[in-house]
Design an enzyme around this catalytic site. Sequence first.
Site, PDB file in Angstrom:
ATOM      1  N   TYR A  58      34.116  36.212  45.559  1.00  0.00           N
ATOM      2  CA  TYR A  58      35.220  36.212  44.614  1.00  0.00           C
ATOM      3  C   TYR A  58      34.750  36.724  43.260  1.00  0.00           C
ATOM      4  O   TYR A  58      33.576  36.715  42.948  1.00  0.00           O
ATOM      5  CB  TYR A  58      35.789  34.802  44.440  1.00  0.00           C
ATOM      6  CG  TYR A  58      36.389  34.254  45.683  1.00  0.00           C
ATOM      7  CD1 TYR A  58      37.572  34.770  46.186  1.00  0.00           C
ATOM      8  CD2 TYR A  58      35.774  33.240  46.380  1.00  0.00           C
ATOM      9  CE1 TYR A  58      38.131  34.275  47.341  1.00  0.00           C
ATOM     10  CE2 TYR A  58      36.320  32.729  47.534  1.00  0.00           C
ATOM     11  CZ  TYR A  58      37.499  33.255  48.010  1.00  0.00           C
ATOM     12  OH  TYR A  58      38.045  32.767  49.154  1.00  0.00           O
ATOM     13  N   HIS A  59      35.686  37.132  42.466  1.00  0.00           N
ATOM     14  CA  HIS A  59      35.407  37.558  41.106  1.00  0.00           C
ATOM     15  C   HIS A  59      35.952  36.462  40.200  1.00  0.00           C
ATOM     16  O   HIS A  59      37.151  36.378  39.988  1.00  0.00           O
ATOM     17  CB  HIS A  59      36.083  38.902  40.811  1.00  0.00           C
ATOM     18  CG  HIS A  59      35.579  39.995  41.682  1.00  0.00           C
ATOM     19  ND1 HIS A  59      34.406  40.650  41.437  1.00  0.00           N
ATOM     20  CD2 HIS A  59      36.063  40.518  42.822  1.00  0.00           C
ATOM     21  CE1 HIS A  59      34.192  41.547  42.370  1.00  0.00           C
ATOM     22  NE2 HIS A  59      35.182  41.472  43.226  1.00  0.00           N
ATOM     23  N   PRO A  60      35.076  35.607  39.706  1.00  0.00           N
ATOM     24  CA  PRO A  60      35.549  34.473  38.923  1.00  0.00           C
ATOM     25  C   PRO A  60      36.316  34.909  37.680  1.00  0.00           C
ATOM     26  O   PRO A  60      36.024  35.932  37.079  1.00  0.00           O
ATOM     27  CB  PRO A  60      34.274  33.740  38.526  1.00  0.00           C
ATOM     28  CG  PRO A  60      33.189  34.304  39.350  1.00  0.00           C
ATOM     29  CD  PRO A  60      33.628  35.633  39.830  1.00  0.00           C
ATOM     30  N   HIS A 103      40.823  42.741  43.642  1.00  0.00           N
ATOM     31  CA  HIS A 103      39.645  43.177  42.885  1.00  0.00           C
ATOM     32  C   HIS A 103      40.065  43.456  41.445  1.00  0.00           C
ATOM     33  O   HIS A 103      41.044  44.138  41.201  1.00  0.00           O
ATOM     34  CB  HIS A 103      39.054  44.435  43.519  1.00  0.00           C
ATOM     35  CG  HIS A 103      37.665  44.702  43.054  1.00  0.00           C
ATOM     36  ND1 HIS A 103      37.402  45.251  41.824  1.00  0.00           N
ATOM     37  CD2 HIS A 103      36.474  44.455  43.635  1.00  0.00           C
ATOM     38  CE1 HIS A 103      36.095  45.352  41.676  1.00  0.00           C
ATOM     39  NE2 HIS A 103      35.506  44.886  42.759  1.00  0.00           N
TER      40      HIS A 103
END
Length: 122
Positions: A58-60, A103
């Site tokens: 994941y992209h925090p 994203h």
Amino acid sequence: MFLTAVKLAIHLSTSQPFQRLGAKLHLPQLDECKHLEVDPQNLAYLECIIRTAAITGYHPGGTCKMGSPYDDTAVVDPMLRVRGVHGLRVMDASIMPTPISGHPNSLLIAMADRAADLILHY
């Protein structure tokens, strides 16, 4: 759950279609797990490499929330200034109020462009 995903990936890598493509299994040999046999069937080893080397996909975001001056949970104001700190701005994924499902690259490029305008003109 992660262990189930790793076991599925190992199973898929040994399937006929993947073998025809020349798939090879790479098992990391980590110092923290060297006391265990490096074997794709060794659950203790798989659990050790997961605990030691797994990272999130994941992209925090949302850890330094941007919000209105009236939002006590906001760390950054709409001009990207850190509340209570003179001369400091934040512009990264952390300022999004909540993480996004996709994203963040294109969103962060647009946010950075806006941040540049804010810094240059205000």
